[in-house]
Design a protein around this motif. Structure first.
Motif, PDB file in Angstrom:
ATOM      1  N   VAL A  95       0.778  -0.702  -0.175  1.00 39.76           N
ATOM      2  CA  VAL A  95       0.138  -0.220   0.192  1.00 39.76           C
ATOM      3  C   VAL A  95       0.730   1.222   0.280  1.00 39.76           C
ATOM      4  CG1 VAL A  95      -1.810   1.573   0.901  1.00 39.76           C
ATOM      5  CG2 VAL A  95      -1.636  -1.385   1.722  1.00 39.76           C
ATOM      6  N   SER A  96       0.544   1.913  -1.057  1.00 44.21           N
ATOM      7  CA  SER A  96       1.782   3.485  -1.147  1.00 44.21           C
ATOM      8  C   SER A  96       0.646   4.327  -0.662  1.00 44.21           C
ATOM      9  CB  SER A  96       2.152   3.494  -2.419  1.00 44.21           C
ATOM     10  OG  SER A  96       3.000   4.794  -2.927  1.00 44.21           O
ATOM     11  N   ILE A  97       1.794   5.608   0.160  1.00 44.00           N
ATOM     12  CA  ILE A  97       0.974   6.532   0.478  1.00 44.00           C
ATOM     13  C   ILE A  97       1.425   7.730  -0.233  1.00 44.00           C
ATOM     14  CG2 ILE A  97      -0.495   5.667   2.584  1.00 44.00           C
ATOM     15  CD1 ILE A  97       1.587   6.826   4.602  1.00 44.00           C
ATOM     16  N   ALA A  98       2.525   7.247  -1.209  1.00 43.49           N
ATOM     17  CA  ALA A  98       3.162   8.668  -1.608  1.00 43.49           C
ATOM     18  C   ALA A  98       2.734   9.133  -2.754  1.00 43.49           C
ATOM     19  CB  ALA A  98       4.854   7.869  -2.003  1.00 43.49           C
ATOM     20  N   ALA A  99       2.659  10.035  -2.494  1.00 46.24           N
ATOM     21  CA  ALA A  99       1.496  11.022  -3.725  1.00 46.24           C
ATOM     22  C   ALA A  99       2.695  11.302  -5.295  1.00 46.24           C
ATOM     23  CB  ALA A  99       1.295  12.557  -2.806  1.00 46.24           C
ATOM     24  N   GLY A 100       1.576  10.651  -5.999  1.00 44.64           N
ATOM     25  CA  GLY A 100       1.629  10.791  -7.445  1.00 44.64           C
ATOM     26  C   GLY A 100       2.483  10.128  -8.232  1.00 44.64           C
ATOM     27  N   ILE A 101       3.232   8.824  -7.195  1.00 45.02           N
ATOM     28  CA  ILE A 101       4.105   8.041  -8.151  1.00 45.02           C
ATOM     29  C   ILE A 101       2.595   6.695  -8.299  1.00 45.02           C
ATOM     30  CG2 ILE A 101       5.776   6.455  -8.026  1.00 45.02           C
ATOM     31  CD1 ILE A 101       7.122   8.026  -6.084  1.00 45.02           C
ATOM     32  N   ASP A 168      -5.530  12.392  -9.526  1.00 43.75           N
ATOM     33  CA  ASP A 168      -5.177  12.993  -9.973  1.00 43.75           C
ATOM     34  C   ASP A 168      -6.439  14.121  -8.980  1.00 43.75           C
ATOM     35  OD1 ASP A 168      -2.577  12.712 -10.619  1.00 43.75           O
ATOM     36  OD2 ASP A 168      -3.566  11.778 -12.555  1.00 43.75           O
ATOM     37  N   ALA A 169      -7.594  13.485  -9.417  1.00 47.14           N
ATOM     38  CA  ALA A 169      -8.733  13.960  -9.019  1.00 47.14           C
ATOM     39  C   ALA A 169      -8.620  14.662  -7.773  1.00 47.14           C
ATOM     40  CB  ALA A 169      -9.911  13.950  -9.978  1.00 47.14           C
ATOM     41  N   VAL A 170      -8.628  13.053  -7.007  1.00 43.15           N
ATOM     42  CA  VAL A 170      -9.344  13.212  -5.964  1.00 43.15           C
ATOM     43  C   VAL A 170      -7.950  14.081  -4.907  1.00 43.15           C
ATOM     44  CG1 VAL A 170      -8.396  11.293  -4.064  1.00 43.15           C
ATOM     45  CG2 VAL A 170      -9.699  10.626  -5.959  1.00 43.15           C
ATOM     46  N   THR A 171      -7.167  14.150  -5.619  1.00 48.71           N
ATOM     47  CA  THR A 171      -5.887  15.562  -4.898  1.00 48.71           C
ATOM     48  C   THR A 171      -6.787  16.820  -5.133  1.00 48.71           C
ATOM     49  OG1 THR A 171      -4.028  13.899  -5.464  1.00 48.71           O
ATOM     50  CG2 THR A 171      -3.445  16.409  -5.080  1.00 48.71           C
ATOM     51  N   ALA A 172      -6.965  17.159  -5.868  1.00 52.85           N
ATOM     52  CA  ALA A 172      -7.207  18.627  -6.519  1.00 52.85           C
ATOM     53  C   ALA A 172      -8.672  18.461  -5.227  1.00 52.85           C
ATOM     54  CB  ALA A 172      -8.109  18.036  -8.212  1.00 52.85           C
ATOM     55  N   VAL A 173      -9.706  17.299  -4.967  1.00 51.97           N
ATOM     56  CA  VAL A 173     -10.756  17.675  -4.118  1.00 51.97           C
ATOM     57  C   VAL A 173     -10.182  17.300  -2.913  1.00 51.97           C
ATOM     58  CG1 VAL A 173     -13.105  16.397  -3.866  1.00 51.97           C
ATOM     59  CG2 VAL A 173     -11.878  16.787  -5.832  1.00 51.97           C
ATOM     60  N   SER A 174      -9.801  15.878  -2.230  1.00 46.16           N
ATOM     61  CA  SER A 174      -9.562  15.586  -0.963  1.00 46.16           C
ATOM     62  C   SER A 174      -8.172  16.026  -0.408  1.00 46.16           C
ATOM     63  CB  SER A 174     -10.450  14.848  -0.231  1.00 46.16           C
ATOM     64  OG  SER A 174      -9.570  13.400  -1.028  1.00 46.16           O
ATOM     65  N   GLY A 175      -7.109  15.720  -0.937  1.00 42.97           N
ATOM     66  CA  GLY A 175      -6.114  15.975  -0.455  1.00 42.97           C
ATOM     67  C   GLY A 175      -5.706  17.019  -0.321  1.00 42.97           C
ATOM     68  N   SER A 176      -5.633  18.257  -1.494  1.00 42.55           N
ATOM     69  CA  SER A 176      -5.017  19.249  -0.843  1.00 42.55           C
ATOM     70  C   SER A 176      -6.275  20.929  -0.485  1.00 42.55           C
ATOM     71  CB  SER A 176      -5.101  20.043  -1.989  1.00 42.55           C
ATOM     72  OG  SER A 176      -3.925  19.752  -3.483  1.00 42.55           O
ATOM     73  N   GLY A 177      -7.472  19.962  -0.477  1.00 42.62           N
ATOM     74  CA  GLY A 177      -8.579  20.136  -0.284  1.00 42.62           C
ATOM     75  C   GLY A 177      -8.338  20.982   1.278  1.00 42.62           C
ATOM     76  N   PRO A 178      -8.231  20.580   1.695  1.00 41.18           N
ATOM     77  CA  PRO A 178      -7.533  20.786   3.703  1.00 41.18           C
ATOM     78  C   PRO A 178      -7.297  22.316   3.576  1.00 41.18           C
ATOM     79  CG  PRO A 178      -7.696  18.595   3.777  1.00 41.18           C
ATOM     80  CD  PRO A 178      -7.230  18.806   2.020  1.00 41.18           C
ATOM     81  N   ALA A 179      -6.580  22.956   2.667  1.00 36.19           N
ATOM     82  CA  ALA A 179      -5.611  23.828   2.100  1.00 36.19           C
ATOM     83  C   ALA A 179      -6.896  24.823   2.251  1.00 36.19           C
ATOM     84  CB  ALA A 179      -4.598  23.652   1.679  1.00 36.19           C
ATOM     85  N   TYR A 180      -7.956  24.779   1.401  1.00 31.86           N
ATOM     86  CA  TYR A 180      -8.425  25.146   0.497  1.00 31.86           C
ATOM     87  C   TYR A 180      -9.750  26.067   1.666  1.00 31.86           C
ATOM     88  CZ  TYR A 180      -7.739  22.383  -3.508  1.00 31.86           C
ATOM     89  OH  TYR A 180      -7.303  21.697  -4.730  1.00 31.86           O
ATOM     90  N   ALA A 260      -6.277  23.339 -12.021  1.00 31.73           N
ATOM     91  CA  ALA A 260      -4.749  23.702 -11.976  1.00 31.73           C
ATOM     92  C   ALA A 260      -3.807  22.400 -10.874  1.00 31.73           C
ATOM     93  CB  ALA A 260      -4.652  24.432 -11.635  1.00 31.73           C
ATOM     94  N   CYS A 261      -4.932  22.287  -9.831  1.00 31.41           N
ATOM     95  CA  CYS A 261      -3.851  20.618  -9.105  1.00 31.41           C
ATOM     96  C   CYS A 261      -4.243  19.796  -9.628  1.00 31.41           C
ATOM     97  CB  CYS A 261      -5.329  20.758  -7.608  1.00 31.41           C
ATOM     98  SG  CYS A 261      -4.567  19.944  -6.273  1.00 31.41           S
ATOM     99  N   ASN A 262      -5.432  19.236 -10.262  1.00 32.56           N
ATOM    100  CA  ASN A 262      -5.614  17.961 -10.538  1.00 32.56           C
ATOM    101  C   ASN A 262      -4.218  17.578 -11.766  1.00 32.56           C
ATOM    102  OD1 ASN A 262      -7.178  16.082 -11.987  1.00 32.56           O
ATOM    103  ND2 ASN A 262      -6.170  16.910 -13.701  1.00 32.56           N
ATOM    104  N   ASP A 263      -3.808  18.876 -13.324  1.00 31.89           N
ATOM    105  CA  ASP A 263      -2.790  19.078 -13.744  1.00 31.89           C
ATOM    106  C   ASP A 263      -1.423  18.675 -13.067  1.00 31.89           C
ATOM    107  OD1 ASP A 263      -5.146  19.425 -15.711  1.00 31.89           O
ATOM    108  OD2 ASP A 263      -4.266  21.563 -15.804  1.00 31.89           O
ATOM    109  N   ARG A 264      -1.374  19.538 -11.578  1.00 33.06           N
ATOM    110  CA  ARG A 264       0.058  19.798 -11.397  1.00 33.06           C
ATOM    111  C   ARG A 264       0.656  17.849 -10.447  1.00 33.06           C
ATOM    112  NH1 ARG A 264       4.888  19.567 -11.822  1.00 33.06           N
ATOM    113  NH2 ARG A 264       6.503  20.281  -9.978  1.00 33.06           N
ATOM    114  N   SER A 265      -0.745  17.411 -10.602  1.00 35.89           N
ATOM    115  CA  SER A 265      -1.149  15.951  -9.880  1.00 35.89           C
ATOM    116  C   SER A 265      -0.324  15.211 -10.937  1.00 35.89           C
ATOM    117  CB  SER A 265      -2.403  15.763  -9.894  1.00 35.89           C
ATOM    118  OG  SER A 265      -1.781  13.756  -8.793  1.00 35.89           O
ATOM    119  N   VAL A 266      -1.337  15.047 -12.280  1.00 36.28           N
ATOM    120  CA  VAL A 266      -0.785  14.601 -13.349  1.00 36.28           C
ATOM    121  C   VAL A 266       1.000  14.904 -13.923  1.00 36.28           C
ATOM    122  CG1 VAL A 266      -0.641  14.274 -16.011  1.00 36.28           C
ATOM    123  CG2 VAL A 266      -3.087  15.151 -14.387  1.00 36.28           C
ATOM    124  N   GLU A 267       1.564  16.259 -13.325  1.00 34.83           N
ATOM    125  CA  GLU A 267       3.594  16.393 -13.993  1.00 34.83           C
ATOM    126  C   GLU A 267       3.565  16.088 -13.146  1.00 34.83           C
ATOM    127  OE1 GLU A 267       3.345  20.645 -13.737  1.00 34.83           O
ATOM    128  OE2 GLU A 267       2.020  20.835 -15.454  1.00 34.83           O
TER     129      GLU A 267
END
Length: 275
Positions: A95-101, A168-180, A260-267
């Motif tokens: 189980v990997s919890i490392a973002a983006g890989i 990537d969409a999850v990153t944009a919604v909940s992964g980064s969401g607390p900062a919003y 933009a968050c989603n796109d950066r996750s893909v990158e």
């Protein structure tokens, strides 16, 4: 497999310790958990809770049914390659919890044909109110999916996605969401101060209002849009604020920001997953 599979955490940073703490508080036996970590002070704290601890990643992998890779994305490749032989020999669920890989990159680094679940948790897991999304590669069995879900539910909710790209969409919604939400809180506190409230009063009212709104939305049988309509009386005070948010383009701004968050996750997936 037993009813409590042996778990191994490679890396014992904040997120790993949050998951471990949630598991133990939910009755998971501490002696079924290994933690491997170079920081001896972290190991001492975990050992005091009854965990098996080591600085040898391969020993932890060899002892486990499920291995959580909880290291920084930048070092995941070297860590995975170091435990590849043990992984191939003992065949634990990874189980990997490392973002983006991507799971394909992790699979290659581990020697191939490995059961892998990728997980995108978020920081509220640190206070047992996290939201995690999980993706399983084709090698993961139904039993292993349940095991991974059980581990991540120790810190909140765990939801499966069927396509890895959806993370990537999850990153944009909940992964980064607390900062919003933190930004909204900051803005409300500052606005409250400008309206004459003390910083302490504005802060307490803002945080309790955020907590109350989230609890209402989570427990309601209607969606947030309907809840908003119910508290927005025609020609009332709330309506004036909502109209200003809409006139200012807030919905479109959220759409642009999260894209933009989603796109950066893909990158980042492309950058971090390079061989």
């Amino acid at each position: 497999m037993t009813s409590h599979p042996v778990l191994a955490f490679i890396g014992a940073g904040n997120m790993a310790r949050a998951i471990i703490g949630g598991l133990i508080s939910n009755g998971y036996p501490a002696d079924h958990i290994w933690a491997s970590e170079p920081d001896l002070s972290r190991l001492a704290d975990l050992a005091a809770q009854g965990l098996h601890t080591t600085s040898d990643n391969n020993l932890a992998v060899a002892s486990a049914d499920l291995v959580v890779l909880a290291v920084k994305p930048q070092v995941l490749k070297s860590v995975a390659q170091d435990i590849a032989e043990s992984t191939q020999t003992h065949k634990p669920l990874i189980v990997s919890i490392a973002a983006g890989i991507l799971s394909s990159s992790i699979d290659q680094w581990l020697g191939g044909n490995v059961a892998i679940v990728r997980c995108m948790p978020n920081t509220p897991a640190l206070v047992q109110t996290g939201a995690s999304a999980l993706y399983a590669n084709p090698q993961v069995s139904a039993e292993q999916r349940l095991q991974a879900e059980t581990v991540m539910q120790a810190t909140g909710i765990a939801i499966w996605v069927e396509q890895e790209s959806q993370l990537d969409a999850v990153t944009a919604v909940s992964g980064s969401g607390p900062a919003y939400y933190f930004l909204v809180m900051e803005s409300m506190i500052e606005a409250g101060k400008k309206l004459g409230l003390s910083e302490d009063t504005a802060t307490q009212l803002t945080l309790q209002t955020a907590l109350g709104a989230a609890k209402m939305a989570a427990s309601s049988d209607v969606d947030p849009a309907e809840l908003r309509r119910r508290v927005t009386s025609p020609k009332g005070t709330t309506e004036q604020a909502i109209l200003r948010f809409i006139e200012g383009g807030l919905p479109d701004l959220f759409d642009t920001a999260m894209q933009a968050c989603n796109d950066r996750s893909v990158e980042l997936s492309d950058e971090l997953g390079k061989d």
